[in-house]
Every structure is written in C-alpha cells, then in structure tokens.
Design an enzyme around this catalytic site. Sequence first.
Site, PDB file in Angstrom:
ATOM      1  N   ASP A  58       7.532 -17.170   8.684  1.00 34.50           N
ATOM      2  CA  ASP A  58       7.761 -16.333   9.862  1.00 34.50           C
ATOM      3  C   ASP A  58       9.185 -15.784   9.861  1.00 34.50           C
ATOM      4  O   ASP A  58       9.990 -16.065   8.967  1.00 34.50           O
ATOM      5  CB  ASP A  58       7.451 -17.101  11.154  1.00 34.50           C
ATOM      6  CG  ASP A  58       8.331 -18.347  11.331  1.00 34.50           C
ATOM      7  OD1 ASP A  58       9.431 -18.415  10.735  1.00 34.50           O
ATOM      8  OD2 ASP A  58       7.910 -19.250  12.088  1.00 34.50           O
ATOM      9  N   ASN A  93       2.663  -6.758   1.221  1.00 36.01           N
ATOM     10  CA  ASN A  93       3.300  -5.462   1.015  1.00 36.01           C
ATOM     11  C   ASN A  93       3.823  -4.832   2.299  1.00 36.01           C
ATOM     12  O   ASN A  93       4.708  -3.969   2.250  1.00 36.01           O
ATOM     13  CB  ASN A  93       2.320  -4.488   0.359  1.00 36.01           C
ATOM     14  CG  ASN A  93       1.906  -4.933  -1.033  1.00 36.01           C
ATOM     15  OD1 ASN A  93       2.528  -5.809  -1.613  1.00 36.01           O
ATOM     16  ND2 ASN A  93       0.842  -4.352  -1.552  1.00 36.01           N
ATOM     17  N   TYR A 143      -3.313  -0.141  -2.259  1.00 37.08           N
ATOM     18  CA  TYR A 143      -1.998  -0.563  -2.751  1.00 37.08           C
ATOM     19  C   TYR A 143      -0.923   0.413  -2.287  1.00 37.08           C
ATOM     20  O   TYR A 143       0.112   0.018  -1.721  1.00 37.08           O
ATOM     21  CB  TYR A 143      -2.010  -0.651  -4.274  1.00 37.08           C
ATOM     22  CG  TYR A 143      -0.655  -0.938  -4.872  1.00 37.08           C
ATOM     23  CD1 TYR A 143      -0.077  -2.196  -4.745  1.00 37.08           C
ATOM     24  CD2 TYR A 143       0.049   0.051  -5.565  1.00 37.08           C
ATOM     25  CE1 TYR A 143       1.173  -2.466  -5.282  1.00 37.08           C
ATOM     26  CE2 TYR A 143       1.288  -0.211  -6.107  1.00 37.08           C
ATOM     27  CZ  TYR A 143       1.847  -1.468  -5.967  1.00 37.08           C
ATOM     28  OH  TYR A 143       3.092  -1.712  -6.502  1.00 37.08           O
ATOM     29  N   LYS A 147       2.084  -0.437   0.444  1.00 37.41           N
ATOM     30  CA  LYS A 147       3.478  -0.318  -0.006  1.00 37.41           C
ATOM     31  C   LYS A 147       4.238   0.693   0.846  1.00 37.41           C
ATOM     32  O   LYS A 147       5.408   0.495   1.165  1.00 37.41           O
ATOM     33  CB  LYS A 147       3.531   0.079  -1.485  1.00 37.41           C
ATOM     34  CG  LYS A 147       3.072  -0.998  -2.450  1.00 37.41           C
ATOM     35  CD  LYS A 147       3.960  -2.230  -2.412  1.00 37.41           C
ATOM     36  CE  LYS A 147       5.327  -1.987  -3.029  1.00 37.41           C
ATOM     37  NZ  LYS A 147       6.132  -3.240  -3.077  1.00 37.41           N
TER      38      LYS A 147
END
Length: 316
Positions: A58, A93, A143, A147
């Site tokens: 966290d 990501n 992806y 990102k």
Amino acid sequence: MTGGPVLVLGGSGYLGRHICTAFTSVGATVVRVSRPASQDGPGTAGLSTVRLDLAAADTAELARLCADTGARVLVNASGAVWGGTEEEMAALNADLVDRLADAVAGLPSPPRLIQLGSAYEYGPARHGQAIDENWPLDPATAYGRTKLRGSQTVLRAAAERGLDGVVLRVSVACGPGAPRAGLPGLVAAELAAGKEELRLAPLRAYRDLVDVRDVAQAVLATARAPARTVVGQVVNIGRGAAVPVRRLVDLLIGYSGRPLRVVEERTAAESRSDLPWLLLDVSRARRLLGWTPRRSLEDSLRDLLADAGGQGRDER
C-alpha cells in the site's frame, strides 16, 4: 544524481537487472526491490535487495520503503508484460503507480521518480513515420492501455503536485537476458535448445529494437539530468530505426550456425501489438539527456544469443 541510494522497483527483472548494473558501474549504491519468490544472481558490490510484493504494497509501505532506504532516485522498472488479463496488468502497470506517486509526493525529501513507460502507449503510424512524444495516445492493447495509465499518473503528479517525475517511453528492448515472452528471447531460447522448427505468426511487422543496456544508460542519464530539463517530460527511448522482424529472426538463426525452420502460420499467436510499424523519434533524448543508442542491432542479437547459450558472439 544528488547522492544517496538508487531504488529500483522490479530490480530482478529484465530491464531492472541491467539498470542496477548501470548504476553500480558508476559507483552508486543500489537497492533493488523484487518479489519474495524471485531468484537473484551473484552478489554485486554496492547492490542490496529488499523483498516486497509490489502488487500488494500500500501507499504507506511504499513511502516507508523510500524513507528507510534514503533513496534520491526511484526507478519503476516493475510491471506486467504480455499475457494475463487487463485487470492483472492494471494491478502493476497502473494501480501500483497511483500508490507510488502518492507515496513519493508525500515525502519530506522525495526522490526523482523515473517511470518506464512503453512505446505501445502511442497510436498507430503509417510505414515510414517516426513517432515523437506529441504523437496521439491511442494504445491498441491492454498492455499499452495500462502502461499509459501509469505514465499519465506520473505526469499529472508532476504538473499538479510538484513531483520530480519523468516518463521514459521505451521501444522494444533486446539483448542479453531477453525473456521468452518477446520474439528475440523466444527465438534465441529455441536455438539454444537445439530446436529444428519454430512456428510463429506471420513476420510482417517492423520494430524499433533498442539494446537493453542502452535503455539502462538512458535511465542513468535521466537520473543525472537537471530537474529543470526533465521534470514532467516524456522522453522516447529507442534505436531510431525500424527493422523487419523477419530480419531479426534470420540474423539470430545465421549467428547461431544452426538450422531452424521457421513456419509462419495464422494459427500461431498473432502479434500482440496490432501495430505493423513502430519507429520512435529519439531526438528529444539526445537533446535533453545527451543520450544516444550505442549498440548495433547485430551486436545486440549476438550478445543475446551468446547469453542464451546458442553461440552468437563467437560467430563474429
């Protein structure tokens, strides 16, 4: 760098390992962060390891990590690559970067945050076009989308909260240690294993292939750059040349000196990027970082093959 350790998240991964090496080679003290289950290589002077599950950490844990190590530079080389669901990719990501930005922005003496983004955050380009940092953002894959969320978090925190943050949008990295998840690593591994046939999706795409060690040098240059030059910036990191992926495969086979029959078929896994052409404009990296790629594609592939045990370097 302004003194103090360099903290590398994902420091045992493909990019992370080379980034750690780049910093230790210039005398920096490096703390790499990796999952508890990861396996480290030989010990290196100036390098230590912290075990932490970043997906579960966290904001408070991340803030303590930065404070306890006294990091002056924080490189986020962690993340989920191809494979898995969009939710699984989002966890590392994007969601991790949200917590990381909050943690760093709340520190009394925050480090510079260098976020490794991806060229797949950009939208498509026509054959022959070079993608600069102002190119439309229209990722075609999970992806790329996840990102992009991470990159936008860092840029927003730099603009709104004064975070000393930079995003490097990296093209396709290759070179020693490339994983099987990517085409260069897959072909090298199959050659090293003595396979005689490899089935692939049609090899029609063009890619900007940059050596992983050159990527690491770009990160080092970013850490050293004055804040007024790089804070809040996006910088493309690539080789600045697009290569047919068929040529990449042919070069690896040729350097190995071993026969490998390549079968291109629609039933194999299709390209995961949906981008037939990828070429980055890296002029901003030269201007802001004083960085240019040094290694040729040929040297990169020879070293990849030698590292995988498929000859290569001795074939020069």
